[in-house]
Write a protein that holds these residues in place. Structure first.
Motif, short mmCIF file in Angstrom:
data_model
loop_
_atom_site.label_atom_id
_atom_site.label_comp_id
_atom_site.label_asym_id
_atom_site.label_seq_id
_atom_site.Cartn_x
_atom_site.Cartn_y
_atom_site.Cartn_z
N GLU A 46 0.83 -1.20 0.00
CA GLU A 46 0.00 0.00 0.00
C GLU A 46 0.87 1.25 0.00
N THR B 147 1.09 3.63 -3.32
CA THR B 147 0.61 5.00 -3.29
C THR B 147 1.69 5.97 -3.75
N ARG C 44 0.25 13.32 0.69
CA ARG C 44 -0.17 13.18 2.10
C ARG C 44 -0.70 11.77 2.36
N ARG C 45 -1.43 11.22 1.41
CA ARG C 45 -1.93 9.85 1.58
C ARG C 45 -0.76 8.86 1.60
N SER D 159 5.22 17.02 0.36
CA SER D 159 3.86 17.57 0.31
C SER D 159 3.90 19.08 0.49
N THR E 231 -2.13 16.21 -2.23
CA THR E 231 -3.05 15.40 -1.43
C THR E 231 -2.70 13.91 -1.53
N VAL E 232 -2.28 13.47 -2.70
CA VAL E 232 -1.86 12.07 -2.85
C VAL E 232 -0.56 11.84 -2.08
N GLU F 165 2.19 9.48 2.61
CA GLU F 165 2.81 9.66 3.92
C GLU F 165 2.02 8.89 4.99
N ARG F 166 0.70 8.98 4.95
CA ARG F 166 -0.12 8.24 5.93
C ARG F 166 0.09 6.74 5.79
N ARG F 167 0.18 6.26 4.56
CA ARG F 167 0.43 4.83 4.33
C ARG F 167 1.80 4.44 4.88
#
Length: 177
Positions: free
Chosen positions: A29, A33, A127-128, A154, A124-125, A130-132
């Motif tokens: 994931e 991403t 940031r996603r 980001s 925004t992608v 980074e969250r993953r």
């Protein structure tokens, strides 16, 4: 290099060290991403601004390093990994645009010229991604500099969106509450 092997038909894939993992694993994931982000950054170029385009090309190469880093749970000394200089490069770019941009006074809507809006989307992608990566880090050991890179990137994409929008004559819009 053969494009299809059939090895992934059962929902498993190989990491760099040939460990088989689920295609839904946090590691896949995370670097999947990052791959999405890289492809999205590719849709932004060319922006019509040579300096920005050169930086985005570098970002795409950096993102390949991030992917390689995440795909390799136990890198050797000669394997590609994100290093402090990757983060510092983004910081240098951000700092370099300080004089060109008006200080930010409030939140802005992620819009503007076509390239500016795409850069906001890429942010925004990022940031996603980074969250993953943070989610992966809660389960497995990963290179913390890769997370720092995504965090800084980001911010860099946000600044590049503002720069491109300003150069293209797009007015920054503030949200109404």
């Amino acid at each position: 290099m053969k494009i299809y092997t059939g090895r992934g038909d059962e929902g498993q894939t190989d990491l760099q060290d040939m460990t088989r993992v689920s295609k839904a694993s946090p590691r896949i994931e995370a670097y999947g991403t990052v791959d999405e982000l890289n492809a999205l950054v590719g849709t932004v170029r060319p922006t019509g601004h040579d300096d920005v385009d050169e930086q985005l090309e570098s970002v795409q190469n950096h993102l390949h390093v991030v992917q390689a880093d995440f795909a390799n749970p136990d890198p050797d000394d000669d394997d590609p990994v994100v290093r402090a200089e990757h983060v510092e490069t983004i910081e240098t770019w951000i700092d370099g645009y300080d004089d060109e941009l008006e200080p930010l006074q409030s939140f802005i809507l992620p819009t503007g010229s076509e390239s500016g809006a795409r850069l906001h989307h890429a942010r925004t992608v990022c940031r996603r991604a980074e969250r993953r990566a943070v989610a992966l880090a809660t389960e497995e050991s990963i290179n913390e500099e890769a997370i720092q890179y995504l965090n800084r990137l980001s911010d860099g994409l946000f600044v590049l969106a503002r720069v491109v929008n300003q150069r293209d004559g797009a007015v920054e819009e503030q949200p109404s509450y």
